[in-house]
Design an enzyme around this catalytic site. Structure first.
Site, PDB file in Angstrom:
ATOM      1  N   LYS A   1       4.344   8.908   9.054  1.00  0.00           N
ATOM      2  CA  LYS A   1       4.018   8.196  10.316  1.00  0.00           C
ATOM      3  C   LYS A   1       5.054   8.786  11.452  1.00  0.00           C
ATOM      4  CE  LYS A   1       1.158   4.788   8.382  1.00  0.00           C
ATOM      5  NZ  LYS A   1       1.175   4.235   7.098  1.00  0.00           N
TER       6      LYS A   1
ATOM      7  N   TYR B   1       0.867  -1.213   0.078  1.00  0.00           N
ATOM      8  CA  TYR B   1      -0.021   0.154  -0.119  1.00  0.00           C
ATOM      9  C   TYR B   1       0.986   1.177  -0.196  1.00  0.00           C
ATOM     10  CZ  TYR B   1      -3.313   3.521   1.735  1.00  0.00           C
ATOM     11  OH  TYR B   1      -4.116   4.589   1.797  1.00  0.00           O
TER      12      TYR B   1
ATOM     13  N   ASP C   1       9.178   3.312  -0.396  1.00  0.00           N
ATOM     14  CA  ASP C   1       8.166   3.696   0.399  1.00  0.00           C
ATOM     15  C   ASP C   1       8.522   3.331   1.824  1.00  0.00           C
ATOM     16  OD1 ASP C   1       5.975   4.649   1.614  1.00  0.00           O
ATOM     17  OD2 ASP C   1       4.547   3.823   0.370  1.00  0.00           O
TER      18      ASP C   1
END
Ligand SMILES: *Cc1c(COP(=O)(O)O)cnc(C)c1O
Length: 432
Positions: free
Chosen positions: A270, A142, A242
């Site tokens: 995050k 994702y 990523d």
């Protein structure tokens, strides 16, 4: 009716599905989502004042525990000077300098407000830099919800996906966009070699979760890691790590420091915002120089480099760069998963575990999975039961078998002991 139930009913009237991000709705495990009132350290309290040990940490960011006094103070101090200016600040320079110092493959970096923005912008930049359209991504990974990335995507998308080959895994994504995305199985070196061979000179970028955390936790093999770097270099394609989840989570230098790989671009998010909306993408300066205002690849953001987010991020960085932080975090996480595995074994439940730094995977399968197919083949029903048993016993795991979990530095031995006692009861009930 519990307060959580009442809030969920009320929320559904004005918010689609009652939540602002799909996984929060508990659709994959059933039941009523817990509405959080407040959190402190390793714990949060729901609307009915039930206390939980938090094993998702806002899906990664809360690595120093909730409401850490130093981070709270930094945000309070910044807030009195107003929340946003739309003009540059010194804090943004400090943030950029610290990122470049901690992640050496990043020579230049741009701050944005979400991981989705970071990956979307990195891809546009890679396409602008190479003048090519095709991108490679992997099944179950994702990368946020930009159109061309919602193909066989992980996280909430996994339980949602159309099984048709290369169909978009979301409505509203044109087939025309999806045709520029090649989706390959994770950890499959042969498929990767073939894709580069068949599309020589056409691939703009390969984007990967260098340690996958959106299809549960899945680690790459050393040969897969090497093949991604070698093939992209040979083909002049941009290798994008990523690390929105893994950055400052699996190690201070991210997954790339564990792999010994220098990606061309890296996405962060995050942990770097410490719970505030902040993310970043950066890498080789010859690529980053293609960005506006100096280059022709456009990217912008009203709230990019927001002073409150930067203040929280910098205070968070001060804590995680203290000597011994990651050793301690890694040790606690290992103790946690091993303790769980031990208790599963005692109860006779088929179960395996894995962890890297402060990130962990729990699998109701004999072996640790290495692909998306392995994860889907695990006992999802057993996970659902275990999730609810743990929840009843005061431990909040990720409400999906397709998500990694997260431990913070506030998960000390006393907290672990509470989790083990909950796990003992839960595995025993599951075995019955
Ligand atoms: C969470 C995540 C994103 C998306 O970040 P948001 O801040 O939710 O937009 C992108 N990539 C990875 C690997 C993620 O884990």
């Amino acid at each position: 009716m519990s307060k959580n139930e009442a809030l969920f009913l009320r929320a559904q009237k004005t918010t689609p599905g009652g939540v602002n991000s799909p996984v929060r709705a508990f659709r994959q495990v059933g039941g009523v989502p817990r509405f959080v009132k407040r959190a402190q350290g390793a714990y949060f309290w729901d609307a009915d004042d039930k206390k939980y040990i938090d094993c998702i940490g806002s899906w990664g960011p809360m690595i120093v525990g909730h409401a850490h006094p130093a981070v709270v103070k930094a945000v309070q101090d910044a807030a009195v000077n107003s929340f946003s200016y739309g003009a540059p600040t010194e804090g943004e320079i400090v943030m950029a300098e610290r990122i470049c110092q901690l992640v050496p493959s990043i020579e230049q970096v741009r701050l944005v407000s979400s991981g989705t923005e970071a990956t979307m912008s990195a891809l546009r930049l890679a396409r602008g830099f190479t003048g090519r359209d095709l991108i490679i991504k992997f099944e179950g990974c994702y990368h946020g919800h930009a159109d061309s990335l919602l193909v066989k995507a992980g996280s909430g998308m996994l339980t949602f996906a159309d099984s048709t080959q290369n169909a978009p895994s979301s409505g509203g994504v044109p087939q025309d966009l999806v045709k520029h995305t090649l989706v390959l199985p994770y950890n499959d070196v042969e498929a990767l070699e073939l894709a580069f061979k068949q599309n020589a000179g056409k691939i703009a970028a390969l984007i990967v979760e260098p340690i996958a955390g959106n299809m549960n936790l899945i680690q790459p093999s050393a040969t897969f890691v090497k093949a991604m770097r070698d093939l992209t270099t040979k083909e002049g394609a941009v290798l994008i790590y990523d690390e929105v989840m893994t950055g400052f989570r699996v190690a201070l230098g991210g997954a790339q420091s564990l792999h010994g790989v220098q990606p061309d671009l890296t996405c962060l998010g995050k942990v770097m915002g410490g719970g505030m909306p902040m993310a970043a993408f950066g890498g080789r300066s010859d690529i980053m120089n293609k960005l506006a205002p100096i280059g022709n690849v456009y990217q912008a953001g009203t709230l990019s480099g927001n002073p409150l987010a930067v203040a929280a991020g910098l205070a968070n960085l001060d804590i995680i760069t203290q000597p011994g932080f990651y050793e301690c975090l890694g040790t606690q996480t290992k103790k946690f998963v091993n303790g769980l595995a031990e208790r599963a074994k005692q109860a006779g439940v088929t179960f395996s575990v894995d962890s890297v730094g402060g990130m962990f995977g729990l699998y109701f399968s004999e072996k640790i999975p290495t692909s998306y197919a392995d994860v889907t083949a695990s006992d999802i029903e057993a996970f659902k039961k275990f999730f609810h048993l743990m929840l009843d016993n005061g431990v909040y795991l990720a409400p999906s078998a397709y998500e990694a979990g997260f431990i913070s530095i506030a998960h000390d031995d006393a907290v672990l002991a509470e989790m083990f006692s909950a796990a003992e009861k839960s595995f025993a009930a599951l075995a019955r």
